[in-house]
Design a protein around this motif. Structure first.
Motif, PDB file in Angstrom:
ATOM      1  N   MET A  76       0.826  -1.208   0.000  1.00  0.00           N
ATOM      2  CA  MET A  76       0.000   0.000   0.000  1.00  0.00           C
ATOM      3  C   MET A  76       0.859   1.256   0.000  1.00  0.00           C
ATOM      4  SD  MET A  76      -3.258  -0.953   2.468  1.00  0.00           S
ATOM      5  CE  MET A  76      -4.016   0.643   2.150  1.00  0.00           C
ATOM      6  N   ILE A  80       1.037   4.080  -3.071  1.00  0.00           N
ATOM      7  CA  ILE A  80       0.807   5.517  -2.862  1.00  0.00           C
ATOM      8  C   ILE A  80       1.981   6.328  -3.404  1.00  0.00           C
ATOM      9  CG2 ILE A  80       0.545   7.304  -1.098  1.00  0.00           C
ATOM     10  CD1 ILE A  80      -0.964   5.173   0.583  1.00  0.00           C
ATOM     11  N   LEU A 142      -6.691   3.288  -7.141  1.00  0.00           N
ATOM     12  CA  LEU A 142      -6.449   4.716  -6.928  1.00  0.00           C
ATOM     13  C   LEU A 142      -6.665   5.518  -8.206  1.00  0.00           C
ATOM     14  CD1 LEU A 142      -3.242   4.576  -4.680  1.00  0.00           C
ATOM     15  CD2 LEU A 142      -5.561   5.179  -3.959  1.00  0.00           C
ATOM     16  N   PHE A 164      -7.429  12.752  -2.372  1.00  0.00           N
ATOM     17  CA  PHE A 164      -6.927  11.391  -2.162  1.00  0.00           C
ATOM     18  C   PHE A 164      -7.698  10.689  -1.036  1.00  0.00           C
ATOM     19  CE2 PHE A 164      -4.049   8.508   0.156  1.00  0.00           C
ATOM     20  CZ  PHE A 164      -3.794   7.594  -0.853  1.00  0.00           C
ATOM     21  N   ILE A 165      -7.866  11.385   0.089  1.00  0.00           N
ATOM     22  CA  ILE A 165      -8.505  10.781   1.255  1.00  0.00           C
ATOM     23  C   ILE A 165     -10.008  10.597   1.050  1.00  0.00           C
ATOM     24  CG2 ILE A 165      -9.038  11.120   3.703  1.00  0.00           C
ATOM     25  CD1 ILE A 165      -6.349  12.566   3.959  1.00  0.00           C
ATOM     26  N   GLN A 168     -10.289   9.298  -3.949  1.00  0.00           N
ATOM     27  CA  GLN A 168      -9.480   8.248  -4.586  1.00  0.00           C
ATOM     28  C   GLN A 168      -9.301   7.018  -3.699  1.00  0.00           C
ATOM     29  OE1 GLN A 168      -6.414  11.092  -5.277  1.00  0.00           O
ATOM     30  NE2 GLN A 168      -6.746  11.148  -7.496  1.00  0.00           N
ATOM     31  N   LEU A 169      -9.077   7.255  -2.412  1.00  0.00           N
ATOM     32  CA  LEU A 169      -8.889   6.129  -1.498  1.00  0.00           C
ATOM     33  C   LEU A 169     -10.158   5.279  -1.367  1.00  0.00           C
ATOM     34  CD1 LEU A 169      -6.586   4.953   0.166  1.00  0.00           C
ATOM     35  CD2 LEU A 169      -7.387   6.283   2.125  1.00  0.00           C
ATOM     36  N   SER A 172     -10.735   3.100  -4.330  1.00  0.00           N
ATOM     37  CA  SER A 172      -9.751   2.024  -4.499  1.00  0.00           C
ATOM     38  C   SER A 172     -10.086   0.788  -3.665  1.00  0.00           C
ATOM     39  CB  SER A 172      -8.356   2.521  -4.117  1.00  0.00           C
ATOM     40  OG  SER A 172      -8.240   2.699  -2.710  1.00  0.00           O
TER      41      SER A 172
END
Length: 253
Positions: A76, A80, A142, A164-165, A168-169, A172
């Motif tokens: 992970m 990232i 992601l 992202f938080i 995208q996260l 995923s």
């Protein structure tokens, strides 16, 4: 729940037919037990050698769980880094792909030399063999976030970290779980490979030592327990996937 249980009936019936045919054929053909034991003898071995199987199963389980957790953490974090930094993707990602062309069993003797015949060498093998499906699926996840949602969030002032938080996260998660389902099965294979090359315990070691003694029923019993372990790990991640997709159905498509 009842519907899911009913869906398993054809599989159980198929297995029942296979084991019944197996049992009948070895009896009719008078096949020696050391060559191919009947299912009833294997089941009997599961009970008579329960404490022995449990002892070695516990060691294999520890190797698998620790190695799987290690591979999840490393994979992970690598995903990232690759996702945010193109230079890392260009320099590291091709090497990760190339590393999958190396059979793990060829690395096992080296790990045995470096770390010794202890549990850590088996954990490293499990982590190596479980690493790739996690990193590939998580990275794809992601990159699967809806572009319209990302553009909308950008227009509303969201920065890269917030995107992202918050977007995208979560998108995923289904991909990550798919990778974990594959890794959970391969992790059991990794533990057996490590125990086969050099160990003093574990189900892989038990299979290796039982085979030359013609304890074929014990070999089959060990394989059966390993299969149950792989199925249990797969089912665990499958259940997590269902919980996530039921709670957030948008993530499923």
């Amino acid at each position: 729940m009842l519907k899911k249980s009913l869906e398993l009936i054809p599989s159980f019936l198929f297995l029942l037919i296979i084991f019944s045919v197996w049992e009948i054929l070895v009896r009719i053909l008078d096949v020696p037990d050391w060559f191919l034991p009947p299912p009833t003898l294997i089941i009997n071995e599961l009970f008579t050698s329960f404490s022995l199987l449990l002892k070695h199963f516990t060691l294999t389980l520890i190797e698998v769980v620790i190695g799987l957790i290690l591979s999840i953490i490393v994979a992970m974090n690598f995903s990232i880094l690759i996702f945010f930094f193109k230079t890392v993707e260009k320099s590291v990602y091709p090497l990760l792909i190339a590393s999958q062309t190396i059979p793990v069993i060829t690395l096992s003797p080296l790990l045995l030399v470096w770390f010794g015949p202890n549990i850590f060498s088996k954990v490293v093998i499990v982590a190596i063999i479980s690493f790739f499906p996690i990193i590939v699926n998580f990275l794809d996840g992601l990159r699967s976030a809806d572009l319209d949602i990302l553009k909308m969030s950008e227009q509303m002032g969201a920065n890269k970290l917030q995107q992202f938080i918050k977007i995208q996260l979560p998108f995923s998660f289904p991909y990550l779980i798919s990778g974990l389902k594959v890794a959970s099965v391969s992790s059991v294979i990794g533990a057996v490979v490590g125990e086969w090359v050099g160990a003093s315990g574990g189900l892989g070691w038990l299979i290796k030592t039982s085979s030359p003694q013609f304890l074929t029923e014990r070999v089959f019993a060990s394989i059966f327990v390993l299969s149950l372990l792989a199925i249990t790990l797969f089912s665990f991640f499958y259940l997590i996937e269902k919980i996530i997709l039921n709670k957030y159905p948008i993530l499923g498509g």
